[in-house]
Design a protein around this motif. Sequence first.
Motif, PDB file in Angstrom:
ATOM      1  N   ALA A 111       1.643   9.311  -0.652  1.00  0.00           N
ATOM      2  CA  ALA A 111       1.713   8.231  -1.612  1.00  0.00           C
ATOM      3  C   ALA A 111       2.913   8.329  -2.684  1.00  0.00           C
ATOM      4  CB  ALA A 111       0.714   8.271  -2.276  1.00  0.00           C
ATOM      5  N   GLN A 112       3.106   9.687  -2.772  1.00  0.00           N
ATOM      6  CA  GLN A 112       4.396   9.775  -3.543  1.00  0.00           C
ATOM      7  C   GLN A 112       5.805   9.187  -2.854  1.00  0.00           C
ATOM      8  OE1 GLN A 112       4.097  13.770  -5.251  1.00  0.00           O
ATOM      9  NE2 GLN A 112       4.968  13.251  -7.090  1.00  0.00           N
ATOM     10  N   PHE A 113       5.770   9.671  -1.560  1.00  0.00           N
ATOM     11  CA  PHE A 113       6.967   8.839  -0.828  1.00  0.00           C
ATOM     12  C   PHE A 113       6.850   7.317  -0.871  1.00  0.00           C
ATOM     13  CE2 PHE A 113       8.581   7.388   3.011  1.00  0.00           C
ATOM     14  CZ  PHE A 113      10.182   7.732   2.932  1.00  0.00           C
ATOM     15  N   TYR A 114       5.814   6.859  -0.292  1.00  0.00           N
ATOM     16  CA  TYR A 114       5.773   5.419  -0.030  1.00  0.00           C
ATOM     17  C   TYR A 114       5.749   4.424  -1.276  1.00  0.00           C
ATOM     18  CZ  TYR A 114       5.566   5.720   5.013  1.00  0.00           C
ATOM     19  OH  TYR A 114       5.891   5.899   6.432  1.00  0.00           O
ATOM     20  N   ALA A 115       5.131   5.220  -2.307  1.00  0.00           N
ATOM     21  CA  ALA A 115       4.969   3.869  -3.513  1.00  0.00           C
ATOM     22  C   ALA A 115       6.169   3.722  -3.983  1.00  0.00           C
ATOM     23  CB  ALA A 115       4.177   4.773  -4.584  1.00  0.00           C
ATOM     24  N   PRO A 116       7.336   4.561  -4.640  1.00  0.00           N
ATOM     25  CA  PRO A 116       8.545   4.007  -4.788  1.00  0.00           C
ATOM     26  C   PRO A 116       9.213   3.415  -3.675  1.00  0.00           C
ATOM     27  CG  PRO A 116       8.664   6.368  -4.968  1.00  0.00           C
ATOM     28  CD  PRO A 116       7.071   5.984  -4.406  1.00  0.00           C
ATOM     29  N   ALA A 117       9.021   3.848  -2.289  1.00  0.00           N
ATOM     30  CA  ALA A 117       9.904   3.297  -1.497  1.00  0.00           C
ATOM     31  C   ALA A 117       9.522   1.970  -1.012  1.00  0.00           C
ATOM     32  CB  ALA A 117       9.625   4.447   0.114  1.00  0.00           C
ATOM     33  N   LEU A 118       8.251   1.721  -0.996  1.00  0.00           N
ATOM     34  CA  LEU A 118       7.651   0.336  -0.766  1.00  0.00           C
ATOM     35  C   LEU A 118       7.920  -0.425  -2.178  1.00  0.00           C
ATOM     36  CD1 LEU A 118       5.001   1.081   1.709  1.00  0.00           C
ATOM     37  CD2 LEU A 118       6.956  -0.304   2.157  1.00  0.00           C
ATOM     38  N   ALA A 119       8.049   0.186  -3.479  1.00  0.00           N
ATOM     39  CA  ALA A 119       8.447  -0.697  -4.473  1.00  0.00           C
ATOM     40  C   ALA A 119       9.816  -1.131  -4.275  1.00  0.00           C
ATOM     41  CB  ALA A 119       8.247   0.133  -5.858  1.00  0.00           C
ATOM     42  N   VAL A 120      10.597  -0.357  -3.869  1.00  0.00           N
ATOM     43  CA  VAL A 120      12.045  -0.703  -3.577  1.00  0.00           C
ATOM     44  C   VAL A 120      12.411  -1.950  -2.609  1.00  0.00           C
ATOM     45  CG1 VAL A 120      14.083  -0.072  -2.518  1.00  0.00           C
ATOM     46  CG2 VAL A 120      13.218   1.418  -4.347  1.00  0.00           C
ATOM     47  N   ALA A 156      13.205 -10.689 -12.202  1.00  0.00           N
ATOM     48  CA  ALA A 156      11.772 -10.589 -12.886  1.00  0.00           C
ATOM     49  C   ALA A 156      10.867 -10.478 -11.853  1.00  0.00           C
ATOM     50  CB  ALA A 156      11.755 -11.633 -13.748  1.00  0.00           C
ATOM     51  N   ILE A 157      11.001 -10.972 -10.710  1.00  0.00           N
ATOM     52  CA  ILE A 157      10.018 -10.948  -9.506  1.00  0.00           C
ATOM     53  C   ILE A 157       9.914  -9.704  -8.890  1.00  0.00           C
ATOM     54  CG2 ILE A 157       9.533 -11.917  -7.248  1.00  0.00           C
ATOM     55  CD1 ILE A 157      10.756 -14.394  -8.178  1.00  0.00           C
ATOM     56  N   ALA A 158      11.385  -8.987  -8.848  1.00  0.00           N
ATOM     57  CA  ALA A 158      11.340  -7.714  -8.271  1.00  0.00           C
ATOM     58  C   ALA A 158      10.588  -6.754  -9.192  1.00  0.00           C
ATOM     59  CB  ALA A 158      12.821  -7.432  -8.269  1.00  0.00           C
ATOM     60  N   ILE A 159      10.709  -6.879 -10.356  1.00  0.00           N
ATOM     61  CA  ILE A 159      10.201  -6.066 -11.424  1.00  0.00           C
ATOM     62  C   ILE A 159       8.616  -6.050 -11.065  1.00  0.00           C
ATOM     63  CG2 ILE A 159       9.850  -5.404 -13.700  1.00  0.00           C
ATOM     64  CD1 ILE A 159      12.545  -6.346 -14.476  1.00  0.00           C
ATOM     65  N   ALA A 160       8.172  -7.259 -10.992  1.00  0.00           N
ATOM     66  CA  ALA A 160       6.716  -7.508 -10.909  1.00  0.00           C
ATOM     67  C   ALA A 160       6.296  -7.039  -9.660  1.00  0.00           C
ATOM     68  CB  ALA A 160       6.210  -8.947 -10.783  1.00  0.00           C
ATOM     69  N   ALA A 161       7.120  -6.774  -8.476  1.00  0.00           N
ATOM     70  CA  ALA A 161       6.741  -6.155  -7.150  1.00  0.00           C
ATOM     71  C   ALA A 161       6.675  -4.857  -7.473  1.00  0.00           C
ATOM     72  CB  ALA A 161       7.719  -6.975  -6.120  1.00  0.00           C
ATOM     73  N   VAL A 162       7.502  -4.307  -8.122  1.00  0.00           N
ATOM     74  CA  VAL A 162       7.646  -2.880  -8.090  1.00  0.00           C
ATOM     75  C   VAL A 162       6.649  -2.155  -9.148  1.00  0.00           C
ATOM     76  CG1 VAL A 162       8.925  -1.178  -9.404  1.00  0.00           C
ATOM     77  CG2 VAL A 162      10.219  -2.659  -8.079  1.00  0.00           C
TER      78      VAL A 162
END
Lengths: 263, 310
Positions: A51-60, A107-113
């Motif tokens: 999860a620690q790997f994928y959360a920020p990776a998929l947020a990006v 703004a949409i990107a921030i929401a997705a992240v």
Amino acid sequence: MLFWQTLYQLRLFSRRPAALFFVIIMPLIMFVVFTVLFGNELIPGTEVTTAQFYAPALAVFGAVQACYTYLAVSTATARDQGVLKRIRGTPLAPITYILARILAVTAIAIAAVLVVMVVGILFFGVAVFPEKLPMAAISLFTGCFSFAALGMLVCALSRSSETTQAVVSATLLPLAFISDVFIRPFREIPQWVTTLSDIFPLKHFSTSFSHAFRADKAGSGFNWIIGDEIYAALPNLAVMAAWGIAAAAIAAYTFKWDPKGEI
Amino acid sequence: MHPITVDNLSKSYGGQMAVNAVSLSVDAGETFALLGPNGAGKTTIIEILEGYRKRDSGTVSILGFDPQTAERAFRERIGIVLQSTALEPDLTVRETIDVYARFYPRPLARDDLLSLVGLADNAQKRVSALSGGQQRRLEIALGLVGDPDLIFLDEPTTGLDPDARRNIWNLILELNQFGKTILLSSHYMDEVEALAHRIAVLVDGQIVAEGTSHSLREIHGGYTEIRFHVGNDDLPGSFPAPLRQITFIERGWAVLEARNPTPVLADLTKWAFSQQFDLAHLSVTQPSLEEIYLTLTRGRRSERDGRGAK
Ligand SMILES: Nc1ncnc2c1ncn2[C@@H]1O[C@H](COP(=O)(O)OP(=O)(O)OP(=O)(O)O)[C@@H](O)[C@H]1O
Ligand SMILES: [Mg+2]
């Protein structure tokens, strides 16, 4: 005027279910599925959980879907429909219109992240380090700028929304597989793949953002010297900024407002 | 000063002249029409005047601006309705108007505008749910929303049913009564005759005739047509020779063309009266503008094609 135009672009986004899905929902689903599929334990040979790997990776990935894919395709579609040409015939300053589009996708990107990160933090034990958050935010904004500029460049260089869509997918998806976005590290990667992914901005985006959520990377990220145990995001930011500035310059020079390319 | 002054305007695409030495000027408050067949150059001229396209040569002054370099102040005073529809399908009518109203310093009130174009009952509808005629009216509303002095309408009624066309005609007439200057293009003679003070007939990028509908009739169709029905019969041998010279038979009709119809009619009726000849369905007409238009455009084309064949 910029504010109203940005709101208007956000409203258009909210009326497009497909866009909402690909930008906001899909990264979240991928995050949950990958984490459940691989099991949320330490990745072998590393000190990070799945999860620690994928959360920020998929947020990006969500941020890039917004700033690159959605921006490029929605702008090209508006051009195909003649909406850009119509806008160009009004007193609205062209730069205001483009900036509003970019602000809206940011703004949409921030929401997705936020969606992916909040789910990761609440349900999958992703850790947050307050001293690293400023750099995470800077990395996010730099990445958004860079990919928005690249999105406008793709739109500027292609004549139709179909071409734009094809170019965006053909560039983003392969890159995501080699840029620590879709595939967690599982063995030594060939050197040429690493070199290739180092050239493009996506890996720099995922690295600079992800490392802000890693216990084994020390410091606040404001560091030029890269080391195994240091959070040093400035080199990543430099690469992203270079891509962004170059892309913005070429896009500004070649961008056309009407499908026939007259203006 | 004229709101529109165009002098010797030319533009070519890949060696092909799309606009060839066109000059025209439009008075304040006037409705001026560009009439011509497909590919005549109407859109090219209009979009040069709107600042969308660059001219190769000639001078253009729109409200005192050169559209090629003018920006905000110029765009605040013109209204544009493009030939092809360009609307965001996902917005409602009301939202669409509101977005564009913000661009202008003194926009028209939304509700007034919607009732002016006859969309008051559709304000909450999505653009994608509007009929073609309603979308066209919304586009006209967007052209008017900034309360412009000068309005460009590129084929405002093409593709609409007769009823929707009439609606838009009435709207354009109303705009003219508000004192707006209007430049419109059309394929239809009846449309420009109903709407425009002056008409320029455009063929292959050149103006081949210009004037009021009345003066076009005078100059290019200054003859009168006298016709009567003869059926399958030939004209009798007693038909006077001078008349025979100007008569031709066309699908059972004898047709006489004359610049000055009075003596011809006198001779004809005198002969018919004395011979007890029945001038069946006798009529005396001026050619319609439609016919003049077709003659003008065809004449031009065959001239060109003839040259090309040699
Ligand atoms: N962008 C372009 N590139 C190349 N040729 C063009 C372009 N735009 C117009 N032309 C050519 O210029 C000529 C005039 O075209 P224009 O669109 O101005 O005609 P029009 O009178 O508006 O026709 P229509 O009634 O079909 O709208 C045509 O021969 C057309 O093919
Ligand atoms: Mg046209």
